[in-house]
Write a protein that holds these residues in place. Structure first.
Motif, mmCIF file in Angstrom:
data_model
loop_
_atom_site.group_PDB
_atom_site.id
_atom_site.type_symbol
_atom_site.label_atom_id
_atom_site.label_comp_id
_atom_site.label_asym_id
_atom_site.label_seq_id
_atom_site.Cartn_x
_atom_site.Cartn_y
_atom_site.Cartn_z
ATOM 1 N N CYS A 1 -5.118 6.587 5.616
ATOM 2 C CA CYS A 1 -6.462 6.083 5.922
ATOM 3 C C CYS A 1 -7.405 6.270 4.732
ATOM 4 O O CYS A 1 -8.100 5.347 4.320
ATOM 5 C CB CYS A 1 -7.000 6.789 7.158
ATOM 6 N N SER B 1 -7.514 -9.661 -6.834
ATOM 7 C CA SER B 1 -7.921 -11.008 -6.377
ATOM 8 C C SER B 1 -8.890 -11.663 -7.350
ATOM 9 O O SER B 1 -8.883 -12.877 -7.531
ATOM 10 C CB SER B 1 -8.547 -10.941 -4.978
ATOM 11 N N SER C 1 -6.313 4.004 1.836
ATOM 12 C CA SER C 1 -6.645 2.609 2.121
ATOM 13 C C SER C 1 -8.126 2.329 1.887
ATOM 14 O O SER C 1 -8.493 1.367 1.221
ATOM 15 C CB SER C 1 -6.274 2.280 3.569
ATOM 16 N N SER C 2 -8.972 3.180 2.419
ATOM 17 C CA SER C 2 -10.419 2.918 2.329
ATOM 18 C C SER C 2 -10.972 3.165 0.935
ATOM 19 O O SER C 2 -11.844 2.437 0.466
ATOM 20 C CB SER C 2 -11.175 3.764 3.348
ATOM 21 N N GLU C 3 -10.443 4.173 0.233
ATOM 22 C CA GLU C 3 -11.024 4.523 -1.059
ATOM 23 C C GLU C 3 -10.423 3.763 -2.233
ATOM 24 O O GLU C 3 -11.126 3.482 -3.208
ATOM 25 C CB GLU C 3 -10.890 6.027 -1.308
ATOM 26 N N TYR C 4 -9.126 3.451 -2.175
ATOM 27 C CA TYR C 4 -8.483 2.892 -3.359
ATOM 28 C C TYR C 4 -7.761 1.561 -3.144
ATOM 29 O O TYR C 4 -7.883 0.662 -3.963
ATOM 30 C CB TYR C 4 -7.515 3.921 -3.966
ATOM 31 N N TRP C 5 -7.000 1.425 -2.068
ATOM 32 C CA TRP C 5 -6.206 0.212 -1.901
ATOM 33 C C TRP C 5 -7.090 -1.029 -1.802
ATOM 34 O O TRP C 5 -6.800 -2.061 -2.412
ATOM 35 C CB TRP C 5 -5.292 0.338 -0.689
ATOM 36 N N SER C 6 -8.194 -0.926 -1.071
ATOM 37 C CA SER C 6 -9.096 -2.078 -0.933
ATOM 38 C C SER C 6 -9.683 -2.458 -2.297
ATOM 39 O O SER C 6 -9.831 -3.643 -2.622
ATOM 40 C CB SER C 6 -10.203 -1.783 0.075
ATOM 41 N N GLU C 7 -9.979 -1.445 -3.134
ATOM 42 C CA GLU C 7 -10.524 -1.712 -4.476
ATOM 43 C C GLU C 7 -9.457 -2.352 -5.361
ATOM 44 O O GLU C 7 -9.747 -3.270 -6.139
ATOM 45 C CB GLU C 7 -11.005 -0.402 -5.099
ATOM 46 N N LEU D 1 -6.932 -4.243 -4.372
ATOM 47 C CA LEU D 1 -6.774 -5.639 -3.927
ATOM 48 C C LEU D 1 -7.939 -6.501 -4.386
ATOM 49 O O LEU D 1 -7.758 -7.668 -4.753
ATOM 50 C CB LEU D 1 -6.630 -5.702 -2.404
ATOM 51 N N PHE D 2 -9.147 -5.946 -4.383
ATOM 52 C CA PHE D 2 -10.328 -6.701 -4.800
ATOM 53 C C PHE D 2 -10.234 -7.057 -6.275
ATOM 54 O O PHE D 2 -10.443 -8.215 -6.669
ATOM 55 C CB PHE D 2 -11.611 -5.903 -4.518
ATOM 56 N N MET E 1 0.837 -1.193 0.000
ATOM 57 C CA MET E 1 0.000 0.000 0.000
ATOM 58 C C MET E 1 0.877 1.250 0.000
ATOM 59 O O MET E 1 0.566 2.233 -0.665
ATOM 60 C CB MET E 1 -0.940 0.012 1.207
#
Length: 199
Positions: free
Chosen positions: A179, A194, A182-188, A190-191, A162
């Motif tokens: 923060c 995957s 992470s919440s707006e872009y990194w999680s997307e 990774l999704f 990240m």
């Protein structure tokens, strides 16, 4: 385009070096980012680059200095170069102890040391531009050495973190707090990775 077709593009890009397939892959990932409701065009483009880098095991620009430093410290070329440098530096000390009559030898050794250091630097630079392999253990995957590798945790690759991705955003004048990123872009990111990573 189906996930299977995208997987085929990944294989062609990663293992065959098909530039056309990589270009189409970028377009398909960009469309995935549109589907994920990432509205800003510049951000979609940056996220596309990050996702494709992860899928194809290509280093991000923000990883290159770190990967270069690893190639200068570890791996076959680094070990060979360090051995050569140690020998030449020992020879240089010996020549210096002999006094003024050996200036030509001293000059030659200093030049050879500089050339060896430049060659290692060039090699490490070249590797950092084209792959994210862990130079410490990539050839020993599955062995005790690779499992205990504190650089790649036994994966054989220097993964995009990240922090790397956020630094890439920052370099392109899109500063985010960890923060928010992470919440707006990194999680997307990774999704999507995957969903598309070849198992």
């Amino acid at each position: 385009m189906s996930d299977e077709q995208i997987e085929l593009l990944i294989v062609k890009s990663k293992y065959i070096g098909d530039n056309d397939a990589e270009f189409i892959l970028h377009k398909m990932i960009y469309l995935r980012c549109c589907d994920a409701l990432i509205e800003n065009e510049k951000i979609r483009t940056i996220i596309t680059i990050i996702i494709v880098s992860i899928l194809l095991d290509q280093p991000l620009v923000t990883q290159r200095n770190h990967i270069k430093s690893l190639y200068k410290r570890f791996g076959t070329e680094a070990n060979k170069s360090k051995a050569n440098l140690a020998k030449m530096k020992q020879d240089l000390k010996t020549v210096e102890l002999r006094g003024q009559g050996y200036c030509h030898l001293k000059t030659a050794l200093v030049e050879r040391i500089a050339a060896e250091e430049m060659a290692l630097d060039s090699y490490a630079e070249e590797q950092s531009l084209k792959n994210n392999h862990c130079p410490r253990c990539v050839s020993t995957l599955g062995t005790e050495m690779s499992i205990n590798c504190d650089i790649c945790n036994g994966t054989g690759k220097i993964a995009v973190t990240m922090g790397d991705a956020k630094a890439f955003f920052n370099e392109l004048d899109l500063p985010y707090t960890p923060c928010k990123f992470s919440s707006e872009y990194w999680s997307e990111i990774l999704f999507i990775v995957s969903e598309l990573q070849i198992k």
